[in-house]
Design an enzyme around this catalytic site. Sequence first.
Site, PDB file in Angstrom:
ATOM      1  CG  ASP A 106     -47.121 -20.968  28.979  1.00  0.00           C
ATOM      2  OD1 ASP A 106     -46.216 -20.205  29.363  1.00  0.00           O
ATOM      3  OD2 ASP A 106     -47.945 -21.461  29.768  1.00  0.00           O
ATOM      4  CD  GLU A 107     -47.989 -16.582  30.990  1.00  0.00           C
ATOM      5  OE1 GLU A 107     -47.872 -15.354  31.215  1.00  0.00           O
ATOM      6  OE2 GLU A 107     -48.044 -17.432  31.877  1.00  0.00           O
TER       7      GLU A 107
HETATM    8 MG   LIG Z   1     -50.110 -21.199  30.312  1.00  0.00          MG
END
Ligand SMILES: [Mg+2]
Length: 413
Positions: A106-107
């Site tokens: 998610d990054e």
């Molecule tokens: Mg996150």
Amino acid sequence: MSRFILHSDLNNFYASVECLYNPKIRNKAVAVVGDQEKRHGIVLAKNYIAKKYGVKTGDTIWEAKQKCKEELVLVTANFDRYYYISKLVKKVYREYTNYVESFGIDEAWLDITENVKSFSEAFELAEKIRKRIISQFGLTVSIGVSYNKIFAKLGSDLKKPNATTLITPQNYKELVWKLPVSDLLYVGKATNEKLTKAGITTIGQLAQTPCRILKSMLGKNGETLHTFANGADTTPVKKFDEKEEIKSVGNSTTCPKDLKTNEEVRAVICILSESVARRLREKNLWCSTVCLWVKTDDLKSFEVMHKIDYPTNLASTISSEAYKLFKFDWNKTIRAIGVRVCGLCEKPAQYNFFNNEQTMQKKEKFETVVDGLRGRFGYNILKRGSVCASKELAELNPEHVVHSIHPTSYFKP
Ligand SMILES: [Mg+2]
């Protein structure tokens, strides 16, 4: 010359994706949990409402329910969904720069030095990306904008959800130095304890401690952290390399009806293999291992795999190799099937001696033509006879099935 680096972090990623798929739970406390049937029932992620009640990652389901003063909606993690959405979001990032380095699912860091001339322009671009991710996916991100990766990452943690934070050489002392030292990337529990014992509790204190003292305390790591705290990190953002990123390509589906015969299994394997092969060709990749995953009606699943004699990206080969792996004594029915390939490589130097190169090229040409037709007129323009035997199965469209492309960091919990 200053660099301009963004760190973009999708907020409450797993829980947010689940709310996208099921908007009815959006305003409830949600916890994404491991597979309860396999006794992996711990909290893997939660939304802000659950967080407000103190639900934490790693809580058992029982603990989480105790903490939550309202009904807690439990959702079993769907990793394929998360990888699918993550891939789409990162594709958007890549429209702005080739320098996109993933940090987990998610990054990601983005180096936008070539796109902008000042911090205000960098901030504007970050805002544009943030707004685009919401409008396109319904997901929020928090973005840190800075001149090095470490401060960009810190920035994305400062304001969330759905916000952008700018950390410059002018304001970093004010914004960063007051933060606890444990907020800094790579300050783990042990390092944090050592630093705390030495009276170093904030990033500012770390920055102002002479480097040689940190070195004597923490070795080489001490030097690195000193650099980080002073905003002097020069590590580059890696260029996105899809081929390096992709470890396996797979497709799985819960069948429209439980399967009861070899022929039905063969038909579904065939449909899935076509889509796997198409995606391999799209990326100019070949595979050397084929895996078959099967889930029975009692929700037990297993995966078998084998290495094939020569790399391929042909649906016919993947399909027949996957079907060879299917050995089943039909005391149960089959609910879901997946075909996955790994051992990916670029075009192999030569085909196996036993395979006539011309035949392979003909097959490849044929399948590429099919890809083209389906690309233009939709998947259903062409179908294999074996698939049409069953009306329900013939309606299965692999383009609507959740794809799983597993990045390097892929792990099965
Ligand atoms: Mg996150």
